[in-house]
Scaffold this motif. Sequence first.
Motif: not given
Length: 254
Positions: A100-114
């Motif tokens: 996913r290369v979109d303009k919105q940065l991922p949330s911290l929770a999403e980063i930790i999960r993935d």
Amino acid sequence: MEALWSRAVGSVSPGIVELVGTSLVQILSFWVPSLVYLTLDSVAPKFANKYKIQPAPKQPSKAEIWHCAEVVVGNQALTAIIKVAELSALYALGIGSFYRVDKQLPSLAEIIRDFTLCVLGAEIIFYYGHRLLHHPRFYSRIHKKHHQFTAPIAPTAQYSHPLEHILSNVIPLALPPQILQCHIITFWLFLGCALFETVTVHSGFDFFSGCVRMHDLHHEKFSINYGSLGFLDLAHGTFAMNIKPKKKLAGQSP
């Protein structure tokens, strides 16, 4: 940061973002620490000797180090060619990237999960792929090249047969985040940590109370410590941190 990221992503195609960003991560996480580890003996010899695992007679020569670097550059060039071909095909199909290369940065929770899922996925793929490469049918033809360095140095993390480089170095790091369709930022964080980890465990310096020694033993003994995290080695009985020498029989010469 999100505004800056949004402007950067909005000005170029997703494929260019992925290619340039991944190349920078490769340089910062693989080559910079590799050069630091390689020069540590010269820059800080007392500090280096304190943490060095293998004795000086086992260390590779300068010619062997240059040969290692040439092979690694060749493997990375092969990876780059495949990546450019992949991105070109995706562009032709109207798909920007597997990530996913979109303009919105991922949330911290999403980063930790993935990130956590990518680590576990990569470990599973790497462990079983690594064990397969130690099968007699594949070891002499493919994996033996990587084991030419019984006292590994940092760049030997990617010193391998080209086929092994793709199957064992590239796929375990690329496939889990692509399956999860991770944000490109999460993929870069995962890739950077994974590259730094593999460079460190091949560095020959144990700064982390045995973590590097674990993989160093694999290069010395071959049939133990196939994984990176250790939990699959524990499950399959291939985990070891110290190998005790066999007791000599009475009358046996030293």
